[in-house]
Scaffold this active site. Sequence first.
Site, PDB file in Angstrom:
ATOM      1  N   ASP A  16      32.810  31.830  42.601  1.00 14.37           N
ATOM      2  CA  ASP A  16      33.366  31.538  41.288  1.00 14.37           C
ATOM      3  C   ASP A  16      34.883  31.448  41.429  1.00 14.37           C
ATOM      4  OD1 ASP A  16      33.705  31.183  38.642  1.00 14.37           O
ATOM      5  OD2 ASP A  16      33.115  33.207  38.041  1.00 14.37           O
ATOM      6  N   ASP A 109      33.501  24.865  38.838  1.00 13.37           N
ATOM      7  CA  ASP A 109      34.149  25.971  39.540  1.00 13.37           C
ATOM      8  C   ASP A 109      33.193  27.081  39.956  1.00 13.37           C
ATOM      9  OD1 ASP A 109      33.599  26.704  36.980  1.00 13.37           O
ATOM     10  OD2 ASP A 109      35.484  27.756  36.646  1.00 13.37           O
ATOM     11  N   GLU A 110      31.908  26.812  39.979  1.00 12.94           N
ATOM     12  CA  GLU A 110      30.942  27.872  40.229  1.00 12.94           C
ATOM     13  C   GLU A 110      29.754  27.311  40.994  1.00 12.94           C
ATOM     14  OE1 GLU A 110      28.871  30.795  37.273  1.00 12.94           O
ATOM     15  OE2 GLU A 110      30.270  29.504  36.183  1.00 12.94           O
TER      16      GLU A 110
END
Lengths: 392, 372
Positions: A16, A109-110
């Site tokens: 993350d 973003d993960e």
Amino acid sequence: MLVHPRLWSFAIAHCDCDAFYAAVEKRDNPDLRDRPVIVGGGVRGVVSTACYLARLRGVRSAMPMVQAVRLCPEAAVVRPRFAAYEEASRAIRALMEGLTDRVEPLSLDEAFLDLRGTERVHAAPPALVLARFALAVEREVGVTLSIGLSENKFLAKLASDLDKPRGFAVLARDEAVERLSARPVSDLWGVGEAGRQALARAGIHRIRDLERWDIEALRTRFGSLGERLWHLARGEDARPVCRDRPIRSISHELTFEADLLDHDRLDGHLWRLSEKVSARAKTRGLAGRVVLLKLKRADHSLLTRRTTLREPTQMADTLYRTGRLLFDSVPEAGPFRLLGVGLGGICPAVDADRLGDLLDPDTARRRAAERAADAIRSRWGEAAIVKGRALR
Amino acid sequence: MKVSIERAALARAVAQAQSVVERRNTIPILANLLIETGEDGVSIRATDLDMEVVDRAPARVDQPGGTTVPAVMLNEIVRKLPDGALVTLSTAGQTGRLTVSAGRSTFQLATLPVEDFPQMASADYATRFEAPAGLLRRLFEKSKFAISTEETRYYLNGVYLHVAQGQDGPVLRAVATDGHRLARIDAPLPVGADGMPGVIVPRKTVNELRKLLDDDEAVIRVSVSDTKIRFETPLIALTSKVIDGTFPDYARVIPAANPRRMEVDAREFAAAVDRVATISSERSRAVKLALEEDRLLLTVNAPDSGTAEEELAVAYGDDRLEIGFNARYLLEIAGQVDRDNAVFLFNSSADPTVMREGDDPSALYVVMPMRV
């Protein structure tokens, strides 16, 4: 220095990025580096991401911008630049693909990574591989990330939150159960507001309340949700890490600076949103059969409309026209606070926009015009050609 | 109320009426049938608020009255009773239940008050005429495949029934289109129908109507107003609201002078289309027609599963032409041809194509091509 008895045996990771949008902004503009940065849209918009400096002042994502600015008046407010985030995300994704072929992106973003069976390839256990990966991302992409490592997705995701930012946490099942016990049941994956209320009626408020139930009783009362919760409360999660989760819908929405009543301006927004959705569908080679319209009234209550097309589309023109019909079918004049356009029933683009419409003989011409405009934009840039409608 | 009815007559009336009842109802009474006694029988009424059907069945009326009972339940019961049984329906005042008895079987059904049953307001019918069942059946059955299901263009969700000018004078005409196909079917204008207002008959009504029009010998009384249409036989009356909207000017979109003519045996053509379309996983995939001098080549190219092609002998004398269609649309349209050859009239690969049944001017179809 990380010490955990099972550090070397876990292989499911959740990565993350830390305040991703804000981190990209700081990377690209050194003046922002030591200032609180809030990424989000307009006075009336909400916070997409706040950097950790801004978070210290209480700014949170999804917070109304007005409130955020009040909490942290010296913050630099930056409009999101999705193209830059997508590019950074792609670079990180490429590094992930170098670690394993089982990468499941959740958003820009993960992502989840399944590193089982990769120890011999890398000549290193997953924990070490991930630590090197985190450094590589910092060096090559210029943003930091936090990693959670455990035995399944649920626990890995919990773990990545433990040591943020720039963290690395390992979580074993028994530790997780202990940590979770007092947390509200709505912290569990898949429990929304309706689920929370249903569970509350059964006296289940905290995760530990689930321990009193046997799996059969939960299944009878709450169906598949009940069964899943029983497992999650025990730190069990059998979901595999699967790459390329199919995209279910593509949508864009906009919260206005001030509640909007002017139908001409709403129409302009409808067109621009349709263009954005269409552009995303086109770059991904996708189309959709369902058109969705979302409106928020001044009192924040939601109004949605949807309709199914005869054939899938990826055309801004079709999206806009259908969206307009849906908008006109709404029996209220406004004002509205938010407008959203979406495409559902996603399928490959080859099946899209192949039929003409007898009753609207101009369809074919408008599609040809749109394809020509797309070609011009791909050569000369986004602003090379715009519709008059887009200027409203 | 107490009546005795022969099972077959009751079964027919109940089955016909209950098909109007929506399966999911938020208003409980709409799941019920209204049973009322008349002079020499009972009438069984069902409604979904947009459409109402009244079925009559001959019966011995011992005690006049009425009640409402769940439609699906009554239909199931009557269906399962032995053939030839005499069924007695009776209500005993205080319990409010309907007793259904036949032979040794007895059922007690919950009822709802007759007063709660919604009655469709009667309309002022401007036009009344009689037409043979066969004529009406042809109009609706041959056009209904083209009815749209798109909610945004609700005025296309039915068959536009109106009086139009045909080749040899006025005709009764049915038109349906979903923007991709169009069907235009004409019938001789029945006496008294000339002043009829054009109405859009909803899809559900068209489907229900099928059962009224089964008997070729029957004469149907049709009554039309701006807002309602009613079809009656001596045993059944179907009243429906019409769609409140303006049907588009369809004449504008029918190509008048497509020059390229292909004639083909409709059944052979449909069978060939069906065969080649098997290769595409979805029926929405395109079939490509390549035409050259009395020869038609049908091809389907499905990236994930493979390809198929078939050659057909046709009558075609124009330039080489390649044109794509949605396989399902082509099948549906070819399926409309019952006697003659199918005659296709093309212009270009991007323009609407016309299909006719031989030289019969009373049926015309239009289908949009697909980009291939």
